[in-house]
Write a protein that holds these residues in place. Structure first.
Motif, PDB file in Angstrom:
ATOM      1  N   GLY A  74       0.801  -1.227   0.000  1.00  0.00           N
ATOM      2  CA  GLY A  74       0.000   0.000   0.000  1.00  0.00           C
ATOM      3  C   GLY A  74       0.829   1.270   0.000  1.00  0.00           C
ATOM      4  O   GLY A  74       0.302   2.356   0.280  1.00  0.00           O
ATOM      5  N   ASN A  75       2.120   1.203  -0.315  1.00  0.00           N
ATOM      6  CA  ASN A  75       2.978   2.395  -0.315  1.00  0.00           C
ATOM      7  C   ASN A  75       2.499   3.392  -1.366  1.00  0.00           C
ATOM      8  O   ASN A  75       1.903   3.005  -2.376  1.00  0.00           O
ATOM      9  N   PRO A  76       2.765   4.684  -1.165  1.00  0.00           N
ATOM     10  CA  PRO A  76       2.272   5.710  -2.095  1.00  0.00           C
ATOM     11  C   PRO A  76       3.122   5.874  -3.361  1.00  0.00           C
ATOM     12  O   PRO A  76       2.747   6.621  -4.261  1.00  0.00           O
ATOM     13  N   HIS A  77       4.247   5.184  -3.439  1.00  0.00           N
ATOM     14  CA  HIS A  77       5.179   5.397  -4.545  1.00  0.00           C
ATOM     15  C   HIS A  77       4.870   4.528  -5.759  1.00  0.00           C
ATOM     16  O   HIS A  77       5.064   4.959  -6.897  1.00  0.00           O
ATOM     17  N   ASP A  78       4.423   3.297  -5.540  1.00  0.00           N
ATOM     18  CA  ASP A  78       4.109   2.397  -6.644  1.00  0.00           C
ATOM     19  C   ASP A  78       3.067   1.384  -6.172  1.00  0.00           C
ATOM     20  O   ASP A  78       3.334   0.579  -5.268  1.00  0.00           O
ATOM     21  N   SER A  79       1.911   1.446  -6.774  1.00  0.00           N
ATOM     22  CA  SER A  79       0.797   0.590  -6.349  1.00  0.00           C
ATOM     23  C   SER A  79       0.815  -0.783  -7.018  1.00  0.00           C
ATOM     24  O   SER A  79       0.014  -1.655  -6.674  1.00  0.00           O
ATOM     25  N   ARG A  80       1.746  -0.994  -7.968  1.00  0.00           N
ATOM     26  CA  ARG A  80       1.794  -2.281  -8.664  1.00  0.00           C
ATOM     27  C   ARG A  80       2.244  -3.403  -7.729  1.00  0.00           C
ATOM     28  O   ARG A  80       2.996  -3.176  -6.778  1.00  0.00           O
ATOM     29  N   LYS A  81       1.796  -4.586  -8.062  1.00  0.00           N
ATOM     30  CA  LYS A  81       2.186  -5.760  -7.295  1.00  0.00           C
ATOM     31  C   LYS A  81       3.604  -6.158  -7.668  1.00  0.00           C
ATOM     32  O   LYS A  81       3.976  -6.191  -8.846  1.00  0.00           O
ATOM     33  N   ILE A  82       4.423  -6.471  -6.680  1.00  0.00           N
ATOM     34  CA  ILE A  82       5.778  -6.941  -6.940  1.00  0.00           C
ATOM     35  C   ILE A  82       5.711  -8.377  -7.449  1.00  0.00           C
ATOM     36  O   ILE A  82       5.016  -9.236  -6.892  1.00  0.00           O
ATOM     37  N   ASP A  83       6.438  -8.634  -8.543  1.00  0.00           N
ATOM     38  CA  ASP A  83       6.423  -9.952  -9.163  1.00  0.00           C
ATOM     39  C   ASP A  83       7.617 -10.803  -8.746  1.00  0.00           C
ATOM     40  O   ASP A  83       7.500 -12.000  -8.544  1.00  0.00           O
ATOM     41  N   SER A  84       8.805 -10.146  -8.635  1.00  0.00           N
ATOM     42  CA  SER A  84      10.001 -10.916  -8.275  1.00  0.00           C
ATOM     43  C   SER A  84      11.059 -10.021  -7.663  1.00  0.00           C
ATOM     44  O   SER A  84      11.091  -8.812  -7.906  1.00  0.00           O
ATOM     45  N   VAL A  85      11.923 -10.632  -6.874  1.00  0.00           N
ATOM     46  CA  VAL A  85      13.076  -9.944  -6.289  1.00  0.00           C
ATOM     47  C   VAL A  85      14.309 -10.808  -6.539  1.00  0.00           C
ATOM     48  O   VAL A  85      14.330 -11.991  -6.180  1.00  0.00           O
ATOM     49  N   PHE A  86      15.309 -10.227  -7.156  1.00  0.00           N
ATOM     50  CA  PHE A  86      16.547 -10.945  -7.455  1.00  0.00           C
ATOM     51  C   PHE A  86      17.702 -10.251  -6.746  1.00  0.00           C
ATOM     52  O   PHE A  86      17.840  -9.024  -6.806  1.00  0.00           O
ATOM     53  N   PHE A  87      18.509 -11.032  -6.061  1.00  0.00           N
ATOM     54  CA  PHE A  87      19.657 -10.499  -5.323  1.00  0.00           C
ATOM     55  C   PHE A  87      20.838 -10.389  -6.293  1.00  0.00           C
ATOM     56  O   PHE A  87      21.541 -11.363  -6.549  1.00  0.00           O
ATOM     57  N   VAL A  88      21.022  -9.190  -6.862  1.00  0.00           N
ATOM     58  CA  VAL A  88      22.063  -8.978  -7.865  1.00  0.00           C
ATOM     59  C   VAL A  88      23.444  -9.270  -7.290  1.00  0.00           C
ATOM     60  O   VAL A  88      24.274  -9.952  -7.910  1.00  0.00           O
ATOM     61  N   SER A  89      23.716  -8.764  -6.101  1.00  0.00           N
ATOM     62  CA  SER A  89      25.034  -8.954  -5.487  1.00  0.00           C
ATOM     63  C   SER A  89      25.330 -10.423  -5.227  1.00  0.00           C
ATOM     64  O   SER A  89      26.476 -10.866  -5.326  1.00  0.00           O
ATOM     65  N   GLY A  90      24.303 -11.187  -4.898  1.00  0.00           N
ATOM     66  CA  GLY A  90      24.473 -12.614  -4.621  1.00  0.00           C
ATOM     67  C   GLY A  90      24.240 -13.507  -5.821  1.00  0.00           C
ATOM     68  O   GLY A  90      24.482 -14.724  -5.756  1.00  0.00           O
TER      69      GLY A  90
END
Length: 481
Positions: A430-446
């Motif tokens: 519910g953050n005010p910056h982006d209402s889209r649903k997050i689809d994936s998170v990738f750990f670039v450093s790892g």
């Protein structure tokens, strides 16, 4: 056909509206993010105090960040000041180990996308083959055009090449209180300049000479970046501001390439902010700036040029600074100080290679990115403005910076979180910056996908207990269509 002809005939006039009508900061610069600055000259011979040794060797007293007496150092090591003057360091500045190709390769490994050596500092010694002063690197000291060699090597490595001018301060740089000093000898006025009354504005003679030297740099080396120090913003230089900008931008048209002009006046009194790139010395912005900007800072705390007892920043601190700057629409120009023999100090080298290693792993969150809706979050505040960097504290894991590219959001934590568990509050459900649903998170450093959940307290990411690199940790976040 008419439009094409008009485009070919366009020339910038020495007028802000004319320049504003056509000029935009090139995308290559906005994409580059990281450059290397080089303070190198005869002041590397004494390697003491700071790059302001040429001036301070004539001032008997404690001065500079090093809080040392340059005058006493000169007399103890070289003889009576005035009998041995700054000019006498020039034959000792030999650059016998200078290897332009080795330098350029190192800068590329550091992750730099542009390189800006000092063409001439306040000392008046031209680090290029000047046509307007005998005090130049091709005729004295190294007796070779180190600027030309470096320009060719840098460009062969695929980087942009720039040049900086600090010469505007030369007219009032050297102390002249003792009539017996070489700074008052007419034979050397073409290095030290003529004595002037305190507060006097630059003479027409000096302005003309400044113009000749500056356009010589432009014409000979075709710099992609032209950087100016504070001196150009001093009273009396206003008559050259619009003309030099138009001259340089017209040369860019002649060369068929997009160029970048940089100046330090934050009050826009010298150059309107929308026709150049603002440069902030040893400082940053507190928030996103709509127009592109740059920080110039150094690996060393005390000096821009090489000194033997330098205090070095850590690569961790400098990477945090780079990431913060990029999140606010800026670029970092990081200075090193080569030795008089042309070698780069090991400390400088290690810092650059550390940064290059981090950028090789995490650079997708830096290069070619643009700011997000907010620059970041976290408890550590950043001081703004020139010479504010000493007021900044080290960052913690809760300090996160955002960038975006091609519809992807990057969140970079500026320290490792305990247990590898990161919480990004700005991406809470519910953050005010982006209402889209997050689809994936990738750990670039790892180099791996990670477990995550979006809840009311934030985006909680479990990166695992293994810390894959030093300094900062990047997550690539994709949203559902």
């Amino acid at each position: 056909m008419g439009d094409e002809s008009a485009a070919e005939e366009f020339r910038y006039e020495a007028d802000w509206d004319s320049i504003r009508s056509r000029y935009e900061v090139p995308e290559w610069f906005r994409d580059a993010k990281f450059g290397i600055f080089l303070h190198w000259g005869p002041y590397a011979v004494p390697a003491f105090g700071s790059e302001k040794y040429p001036k301070r060797m004539y001032i008997d007293g404690i001065s500079g960040k090093s809080q040392v007496n340059h005058y006493a150092h000169a007399e103890e090591n070289y003889g009576k000041v005035g009998e041995f003057g700054y000019k006498d360091f020039i034959p000792m500045f030999k650059a016998e180990k200078f290897d332009a190709e080795e330098w350029a390769h190192l800068f590329r490994k550091a992750g730099a996308r542009y390189v800006v050596p000092v063409a001439e500092h306040h000392d008046g010694f031209a680090m290029y083959a000047s046509k307007h002063t005998r005090w130049n690197v091709a005729e004295m000291g190294p007796k070779k055009d180190t600027m030309r060699l470096l320009a060719e090597a840098v460009r062969s490595e695929g980087m942009k090449f720039g040049a900086s001018s600090h010469y505007a301060l030369n007219r009032a740089y050297y102390p002249k209180k003792n009539p017996d000093w070489d700074t008052n000898d007419p034979e050397y006025a073409d290095l030290y300049w003529n004595p002037i009354e305190k507060g006097a504005l630059p003479s027409k003679e000096f302005l003309d000479h400044w113009w000749d030297r500056t356009t010589d740099i432009i014409d000979q080396y075709e710099p992609d970046v032209l950087w100016f120090d504070f001196g150009l913003d001093k009273p009396g230089f206003d008559s050259v501001h619009a003309p030099i900008l138009a001259y340089y931008y017209n040369k860019g048209l002649d060369w068929g390439k997009e160029v970048v002009f940089q100046d330090k006046n934050m009050k826009n009194e010298s150059f309107p902010e929308d026709v150049i790139v603002l440069d902030i010395e040893r400082g940053r912005m507190a928030d996103i700036r709509e127009l592109p900007w740059q920080t110039d800072t150094a690996v060393g705390v005390k000096s821009w040029g090489y000194i033997e007892d330098e205090e070095y920043k850590t690569s961790d601190y400098l990477l945090d600074e780079l990431i913060d700057i990029v999140s606010k629409n800026g670029c970092m120009l990081l200075n090193i100080g080569p030795k008089a023999d042309g070698t780069i100090p090991q400390e400088d080298r290690e810092i650059m290679l550390d940064m290059g290693d981090w950028l090789a792993l995490n650079g997708e969150a830096i290069y070619g990115t643009r700011p997000w809706k907010i620059f970041g979050e976290g408890p550590t505040k950043v001081s703004a403005g020139h010479h504010s960097e000493s007021q900044n504290a080290d960052n913690v894991a809760a300090d996160v910076r955002f960038t975006q590219k091609n519809g992807v959001l990057y969140a970079t934590s500026l320290a490792w979180a305990e247990g590898g568990s990161f919480t990004i509050e700005s991406l809470a459900k519910g953050n005010p910056h982006d209402s889209r649903k997050i689809d994936s998170v990738f750990f670039v450093s790892g180099g791996k996908p990670v477990e995550w959940k979006q809840c009311k307290k934030g985006l909680v990411i479990e990166a695992g207990e293994h810390m894959p690199c030093e300094a900062a940790y990047v997550f690539r976040i994709k949203f559902a269509d």
